[in-house]
Design an enzyme around this catalytic site. Sequence first.
Site, PDB file in Angstrom:
ATOM      1  N   GLY A 126      34.944 -24.024 -23.211  1.00 39.83           N
ATOM      2  CA  GLY A 126      34.203 -23.390 -24.290  1.00 39.83           C
ATOM      3  C   GLY A 126      34.320 -24.088 -25.613  1.00 39.83           C
ATOM      4  O   GLY A 126      33.815 -23.604 -26.606  1.00 39.83           O
ATOM      5  N   CYS A 127      34.970 -25.232 -25.687  1.00 39.97           N
ATOM      6  CA  CYS A 127      35.146 -25.903 -26.975  1.00 39.97           C
ATOM      7  C   CYS A 127      34.164 -27.043 -27.074  1.00 39.97           C
ATOM      8  O   CYS A 127      34.262 -28.007 -26.317  1.00 39.97           O
ATOM      9  CB  CYS A 127      36.569 -26.417 -27.130  1.00 39.97           C
ATOM     10  SG  CYS A 127      36.850 -27.244 -28.695  1.00 39.97           S
ATOM     11  N   GLY A 128      33.236 -26.958 -27.991  1.00 39.13           N
ATOM     12  CA  GLY A 128      32.215 -27.985 -28.076  1.00 39.13           C
ATOM     13  C   GLY A 128      32.414 -28.972 -29.193  1.00 39.13           C
ATOM     14  O   GLY A 128      31.608 -29.864 -29.376  1.00 39.13           O
ATOM     15  N   CYS A 130      35.737 -30.344 -30.057  1.00 44.28           N
ATOM     16  CA  CYS A 130      37.059 -30.955 -30.052  1.00 44.28           C
ATOM     17  C   CYS A 130      36.952 -32.452 -30.249  1.00 44.28           C
ATOM     18  O   CYS A 130      36.133 -33.125 -29.639  1.00 44.28           O
ATOM     19  CB  CYS A 130      37.770 -30.665 -28.729  1.00 44.28           C
ATOM     20  SG  CYS A 130      38.111 -28.924 -28.490  1.00 44.28           S
TER      21      CYS A 130
END
Length: 294
Positions: A126-128, A130
């Site tokens: 879910g981390c776009g 980083c």
Amino acid sequence: MTDTREPPITCALPQDLPAPDPARRVARVQVRDDVVSQGTRTVPEETPVALTFNGTTHAVMMATPTDIRAFALGFALTEGIVAAPADILSIDELVVEDGIEARLWIAEENMRGFSARRRALAGPTGCGLCGVESLAEAVKPAARVTCNLRLTPAEILAAMAALGPLQGLNHETRAVHAAAYAEPDAGILAMAEDVGRHNALDKLVGMAVTHGFDTSKGLLVLTSRVSVEMVQKASVLGTGIIAAVSAPTALAIRTAEAAGITLCAVVRADGFEIFTHPERIALASAQERHAHVA
């Protein structure tokens, strides 16, 4: 989407390993009302997916191991690595011991621009954003969207209601997001699921391009909150209306406003909230309350 030509997506390379299952059954101990019981639960799989361009790894994203080619295509478009599907020469998918490699070969002019601004993305679920080295890159303006679509509140609610029954993986796991493209007269035309909301949207963008949808005729439906990168990716899809289950961030609202996108959120069975460009929602039949509501 300005270019709806189908990209040259190739067949998967020969594999020594089977593709991972998108979900698996695991043992668990349940505690309910002071009663302890043994049992199992179906949970979604997370698989490292390496996205490489002309042999150079650009990102490793934790994703659900389905629709990998659509994911790779959508990622290349929404991240601005290519401007159109025709810039992608081929996409190969290879299952390896540690995960999946999505190998993209792109036109040399695109590769030169990509190399000049390459940034590493080591993406937990879910981390776009980083690993973004430039703050300006993180808050880059979304593409301007223009469309004449106008929907009634009932059409927004119908699109959201139609999404739930199609979420097969979420029915099994209750742990994945979905992104869908819907048109008022045709219903949901494409839907993608993933443990990451950004990944689900990238997969959907890839599907929409592959099928050649005229996305100015429909809306984007999301089961997640709306953060700025979701608006940025939605602008590449080209839909003028977003409908989401959860609330948006303040930056997402500002970005949608500037991009000309109608942002509807907190969609429930009895209604929703409009945060930007309400002119695309036909409210004449709805009773307007002028009292201030916090």
